[in-house]
Design a protein around this motif. Sequence first.
Motif, PDB file in Angstrom:
ATOM      1  N   LYS A 210      -7.082   1.335  -6.610  1.00 17.96           N
ATOM      2  CA  LYS A 210      -8.202   1.180  -5.620  1.00 17.96           C
ATOM      3  C   LYS A 210      -9.567   1.189  -6.139  1.00 17.96           C
ATOM      4  O   LYS A 210      -9.651   1.606  -7.336  1.00 17.96           O
ATOM      5  CB  LYS A 210      -8.455   2.554  -4.556  1.00 17.96           C
ATOM      6  CG  LYS A 210      -6.874   2.634  -3.841  1.00 17.96           C
ATOM      7  CD  LYS A 210      -7.236   3.851  -2.865  1.00 17.96           C
ATOM      8  CE  LYS A 210      -5.979   3.765  -1.889  1.00 17.96           C
ATOM      9  NZ  LYS A 210      -5.903   2.681  -1.046  1.00 17.96           N
ATOM     10  N   ASP A 211     -10.540   0.470  -5.461  1.00 14.41           N
ATOM     11  CA  ASP A 211     -11.938   0.437  -6.069  1.00 14.41           C
ATOM     12  C   ASP A 211     -12.694   1.599  -5.291  1.00 14.41           C
ATOM     13  O   ASP A 211     -13.726   1.598  -5.867  1.00 14.41           O
ATOM     14  CB  ASP A 211     -12.541  -0.898  -5.533  1.00 14.41           C
ATOM     15  CG  ASP A 211     -11.718  -2.127  -6.196  1.00 14.41           C
ATOM     16  OD1 ASP A 211     -11.267  -2.113  -7.294  1.00 14.41           O
ATOM     17  OD2 ASP A 211     -11.379  -3.291  -5.280  1.00 14.41           O
ATOM     18  N   THR A 212     -12.066   2.336  -4.521  1.00 16.46           N
ATOM     19  CA  THR A 212     -13.136   3.163  -3.908  1.00 16.46           C
ATOM     20  C   THR A 212     -12.770   4.446  -4.529  1.00 16.46           C
ATOM     21  O   THR A 212     -11.712   4.958  -4.631  1.00 16.46           O
ATOM     22  CB  THR A 212     -12.577   3.274  -2.315  1.00 16.46           C
ATOM     23  OG1 THR A 212     -12.575   1.857  -1.720  1.00 16.46           O
ATOM     24  CG2 THR A 212     -13.600   4.149  -1.507  1.00 16.46           C
TER      25      THR A 212
ATOM     26  N   ILE B 155      -6.915   8.447   1.753  1.00 16.81           N
ATOM     27  CA  ILE B 155      -6.844   7.025   2.005  1.00 16.81           C
ATOM     28  C   ILE B 155      -7.561   6.177   3.313  1.00 16.81           C
ATOM     29  O   ILE B 155      -8.574   5.449   3.019  1.00 16.81           O
ATOM     30  CB  ILE B 155      -5.463   6.400   2.128  1.00 16.81           C
ATOM     31  CG1 ILE B 155      -4.830   6.983   0.825  1.00 16.81           C
ATOM     32  CG2 ILE B 155      -5.093   4.923   2.454  1.00 16.81           C
ATOM     33  CD1 ILE B 155      -3.351   7.236   0.718  1.00 16.81           C
TER      34      ILE B 155
ATOM     35  N   PRO C 256       0.826  -1.147   0.039  1.00 12.97           N
ATOM     36  CA  PRO C 256       0.022  -0.016   0.034  1.00 12.97           C
ATOM     37  C   PRO C 256       0.861   1.348   0.006  1.00 12.97           C
ATOM     38  O   PRO C 256       2.100   1.469   0.470  1.00 12.97           O
ATOM     39  CB  PRO C 256      -0.828  -0.091   1.157  1.00 12.97           C
ATOM     40  CG  PRO C 256      -0.764  -1.414   1.724  1.00 12.97           C
ATOM     41  CD  PRO C 256       0.636  -2.040   1.332  1.00 12.97           C
TER      42      PRO C 256
ATOM     43  N   SER D 288      -6.992   7.337  -7.165  1.00 17.88           N
ATOM     44  CA  SER D 288      -7.817   6.059  -7.028  1.00 17.88           C
ATOM     45  C   SER D 288      -7.501   5.332  -7.992  1.00 17.88           C
ATOM     46  O   SER D 288      -7.156   4.002  -7.652  1.00 17.88           O
ATOM     47  CB  SER D 288      -9.274   6.416  -6.740  1.00 17.88           C
ATOM     48  OG  SER D 288      -9.573   7.332  -5.947  1.00 17.88           O
TER      49      SER D 288
END
Length: 417
Positions: A301-303, A251, A99, A296
């Motif tokens: 990321k999926d968000t 985040i 991450p 994102s």
Amino acid sequence: MQVDTLITNIGQLLPMDHNGPVKGIAMNELTVWENAAVGIKKDQVVWIGSTDETDQVTANHVIDAGGKLVSPGLVEPHTHLVFGGSREREMALKQKGVPYLEILQKGGGILSTVKATQKATHEELVDKALFHLDRMAMHGITTVEAKSGYGLDRETERKQLEVVKEVKGKHPLDIVSTFLGAHAIPPEFKQDPEAFLDQMADMFDEIKEEKLAEFVDIFTETGVFTVEQSRRYLQKAKDRGFRVKMHADEIDPLGGTELAVEMGAISGDHLAVSSDEGINRLANSDTIGVILPGTSFYLGKDTYARARKMIDAGAAVSISTDFNPGSCVTENLQLIMSIAALKLNMSPEEIWHAVTVNAAHAIGRGDEAGSIAIGRKADIVIWDAPNYMYIPYHYGVNHVNTVIKNGNVLYQRQEIR
Ligand code: IZC
Ligand code: ZN
């Protein structure tokens, strides 16, 4: 009327002429003038009419827009323009699933750019910033916000701000400077982030006196600065006469959106994981939500920020690249317009407000940038597109035909055959 330049035969003109930021459902109402023409004298728009009325105008120079789309120059409200080095070697780590915040904790990420920026000379940083600004200009951007934040010591933060000052004098784009000394905790202050923030706050007076920055920004995030630390730091900045911005809820959902509203920030940026309460408060405030969906996407990321909820609740939303060497490495705001359509579910009408009028207000330039109106600066883009919906639709390439900055042609697409 006598003008220097007349742009005629505009298929669709987006004037984006508003008295303030465009909020909520009004973002979906776009004024479009078909078959329009625009007259420019020196650096200003002096005449707007129909192509059929251009016999009222005598021009030294005529540009036939050929039925294409014409918009205000795009406004880019959030970039980390000045930095040394690059971070392509971290891409493999990201692919392994490490991450972003873990890379930072291990001394990579922002801290690796800090090392490279500390090493770079003033001249190297100027050249690099000019290169990226040229590329932004070629992609239709005419006003850019630029943050410091890769110094994390007094000397290098000053160096970055001085680079921005020099670049302002050298490049035709308008540049708005933000002090982001509070971008990460340098390793030597790991045990005492408060002392580091005090050191950065000690720079406020000289930054103000020397007009090195207009805004003060902070990265409020897990492992970086807490909400409480951010509140205290931003209050000091406000006491010294700065308007403030925040990297909020990028985040982890720490309540950064709520704090941006509480502090009366001109913008709260990222907002990828804002709470329902944060979104409600944003919608009932004058703080502009600057969403950076390219981060994102680039961080895998999926968000994504809940732009739909923000706009439907009444917020003024802008979008930006977040151009930086780590979490979104692109100067192409048009690509972000496509990501906003695909991942934020924003309509093309909302997207155009987000990259013009609202972006200008997010950096205190609502009175001069982001619109085509009589008496305003002539920052104008002619697009190789038949209508405004086409730009988010046809993604990943540069649609710019011509960029006009301060009334002069700054860039024109070259024919190769
Ligand atoms: O260099 O990673 N989020 N700051 C906060 C960044 C991204 C820029 C970077
Ligand atoms: Zn940023």
